[in-house]
Design a protein around this motif. Structure first.
Motif, PDB file in Angstrom:
ATOM      1  N   VAL A  94      -7.146   0.390  -6.711  1.00 12.43           N
ATOM      2  CA  VAL A  94      -6.876  -0.525  -5.596  1.00 12.43           C
ATOM      3  C   VAL A  94      -6.436   0.267  -4.361  1.00 12.43           C
ATOM      4  CG1 VAL A  94      -5.300  -2.341  -4.784  1.00 12.43           C
ATOM      5  CG2 VAL A  94      -6.403  -2.542  -7.022  1.00 12.43           C
ATOM      6  N   LEU A  95      -5.572   1.259  -4.558  1.00  9.75           N
ATOM      7  CA  LEU A  95      -5.111   2.097  -3.453  1.00  9.75           C
ATOM      8  C   LEU A  95      -6.290   2.812  -2.794  1.00  9.75           C
ATOM      9  CD1 LEU A  95      -2.877   3.462  -1.775  1.00  9.75           C
ATOM     10  CD2 LEU A  95      -2.691   5.152  -3.628  1.00  9.75           C
ATOM     11  N   LYS A  96      -7.171   3.367  -3.586  1.00 10.24           N
ATOM     12  CA  LYS A  96      -8.341   4.069  -3.040  1.00 10.24           C
ATOM     13  C   LYS A  96      -9.195   3.117  -2.205  1.00 10.24           C
ATOM     14  CE  LYS A  96     -12.390   6.723  -4.266  1.00 10.24           C
ATOM     15  NZ  LYS A  96     -13.360   7.030  -5.294  1.00 10.24           N
ATOM     16  N   SER A 130       5.571   3.464 -11.594  1.00 13.11           N
ATOM     17  CA  SER A 130       4.434   4.371 -11.468  1.00 13.11           C
ATOM     18  C   SER A 130       3.166   3.551 -11.319  1.00 13.11           C
ATOM     19  CB  SER A 130       4.297   5.241 -12.720  1.00 13.11           C
ATOM     20  OG  SER A 130       5.458   6.009 -12.917  1.00 13.11           O
ATOM     21  N   ALA A 131       2.219   4.091 -10.570  1.00  7.91           N
ATOM     22  CA  ALA A 131       0.935   3.409 -10.402  1.00  7.91           C
ATOM     23  C   ALA A 131       0.119   3.522 -11.684  1.00  7.91           C
ATOM     24  CB  ALA A 131       0.163   4.008  -9.228  1.00  7.91           C
ATOM     25  N   THR A 132      -0.541   2.440 -12.034  1.00 10.30           N
ATOM     26  CA  THR A 132      -1.464   2.445 -13.160  1.00 10.30           C
ATOM     27  C   THR A 132      -2.832   2.912 -12.661  1.00 10.30           C
ATOM     28  OG1 THR A 132      -2.191   0.188 -12.723  1.00 10.30           O
ATOM     29  CG2 THR A 132      -0.290   0.464 -14.217  1.00 10.30           C
ATOM     30  N   GLU A 133      -3.750   3.064 -13.580  1.00 10.55           N
ATOM     31  CA  GLU A 133      -5.117   3.425 -13.190  1.00 10.55           C
ATOM     32  C   GLU A 133      -5.693   2.358 -12.252  1.00 10.55           C
ATOM     33  OE1 GLU A 133      -9.363   4.295 -15.362  1.00 10.55           O
ATOM     34  OE2 GLU A 133      -7.522   4.874 -16.412  1.00 10.55           O
ATOM     35  N   GLU A 134      -5.428   1.091 -12.572  1.00 10.16           N
ATOM     36  CA  GLU A 134      -5.895  -0.006 -11.704  1.00 10.16           C
ATOM     37  C   GLU A 134      -5.244   0.076 -10.320  1.00 10.16           C
ATOM     38  OE1 GLU A 134      -6.182  -4.886 -11.547  1.00 10.16           O
ATOM     39  OE2 GLU A 134      -5.529  -3.921 -13.390  1.00 10.16           O
ATOM     40  N   GLY A 135      -3.959   0.392 -10.279  1.00  7.64           N
ATOM     41  CA  GLY A 135      -3.266   0.534  -9.004  1.00  7.64           C
ATOM     42  C   GLY A 135      -3.849   1.644  -8.154  1.00  7.64           C
ATOM     43  N   ILE A 136      -4.241   2.730  -8.803  1.00  5.52           N
ATOM     44  CA  ILE A 136      -4.844   3.854  -8.085  1.00  5.52           C
ATOM     45  C   ILE A 136      -6.219   3.462  -7.545  1.00  5.52           C
ATOM     46  CG2 ILE A 136      -5.766   6.194  -8.382  1.00  5.52           C
ATOM     47  CD1 ILE A 136      -3.352   6.621 -10.361  1.00  5.52           C
ATOM     48  N   ILE A 193       0.837  -1.200   0.000  1.00  5.69           N
ATOM     49  CA  ILE A 193       0.000   0.000   0.000  1.00  5.69           C
ATOM     50  C   ILE A 193       0.873   1.252   0.000  1.00  5.69           C
ATOM     51  CG2 ILE A 193      -1.675   1.332   1.362  1.00  5.69           C
ATOM     52  CD1 ILE A 193      -2.788  -1.474   2.254  1.00  5.69           C
ATOM     53  N   HIS A 194       1.939   1.216   0.766  1.00  2.00           N
ATOM     54  CA  HIS A 194       2.867   2.352   0.829  1.00  2.00           C
ATOM     55  C   HIS A 194       3.490   2.591  -0.552  1.00  2.00           C
ATOM     56  CE1 HIS A 194       5.048   4.700   4.057  1.00  2.00           C
ATOM     57  NE2 HIS A 194       5.591   5.138   2.940  1.00  2.00           N
ATOM     58  N   ILE A 195       3.884   1.529  -1.223  1.00  2.80           N
ATOM     59  CA  ILE A 195       4.451   1.641  -2.568  1.00  2.80           C
ATOM     60  C   ILE A 195       3.436   2.269  -3.516  1.00  2.80           C
ATOM     61  CG2 ILE A 195       5.183   0.305  -4.591  1.00  2.80           C
ATOM     62  CD1 ILE A 195       6.539  -1.642  -2.556  1.00  2.80           C
ATOM     63  N   LEU A 196       2.216   1.754  -3.510  1.00  2.00           N
ATOM     64  CA  LEU A 196       1.180   2.301  -4.396  1.00  2.00           C
ATOM     65  C   LEU A 196       0.909   3.771  -4.092  1.00  2.00           C
ATOM     66  CD1 LEU A 196      -1.396  -0.631  -4.595  1.00  2.00           C
ATOM     67  CD2 LEU A 196       0.094   0.214  -6.429  1.00  2.00           C
ATOM     68  N   HIS A 197       0.912   4.113  -2.822  1.00  2.00           N
ATOM     69  CA  HIS A 197       0.681   5.501  -2.411  1.00  2.00           C
ATOM     70  C   HIS A 197       1.699   6.436  -3.061  1.00  2.00           C
ATOM     71  CE1 HIS A 197       0.028   8.991   0.149  1.00  2.00           C
ATOM     72  NE2 HIS A 197       1.309   8.954   0.466  1.00  2.00           N
TER      73      HIS A 197
END
Length: 100
Positions: free
Chosen positions: A85-87, A77-83, A16-20
């Motif tokens: 998931v992070l949310k 970099s985070a992808t749209e999917e990663g963002i 989660i920290h990485i995605l953030h």
């Protein structure tokens, strides 16, 4: 048994920290290790890079390579999917915190 459970939790926190951070700007391994150390995580490159690769395989990170002072550095970099998931993860974390 307790160590295994804590390890799984901490690895999830690290993801989660990485995605953030990857959602804010491209990040690279050494920088992420130093960032995690500031939060009390003692993580090696041998642990971090497989996490990066798994997040990339899962479609949550993209990677680009850049030449920095004659060395190739990979930026994640985070992808749209990663963002997304992070949310979702942030919402669940906030829900849990309010219960605790």
């Amino acid at each position: 048994m307790q160590d295994k459970v804590l390890r799984k939790l901490f690895l999830a926190f690290i993801e989660i920290h990485i995605l953030h951070h990857a959602a804010k700007k491209p990040i690279y391994g050494t920088w992420m290790i130093e960032e995690l150390q500031q939060h009390g995580y003692d993580i090696s490159a041998g642990t971090l890079y497989p996490i990066f690769h798994n997040l990339e395989k899962s479609g949550m990170l993209t990677v680009t390579s850049k030449n920095v002072n004659g060395k190739i550095r990979k930026y994640y970099s985070a992808t749209e999917e990663g963002i997304i998931v992070l949310k979702s993860a942030k919402e669940k974390i906030n829900e849990l915190i309010s219960e605790l």
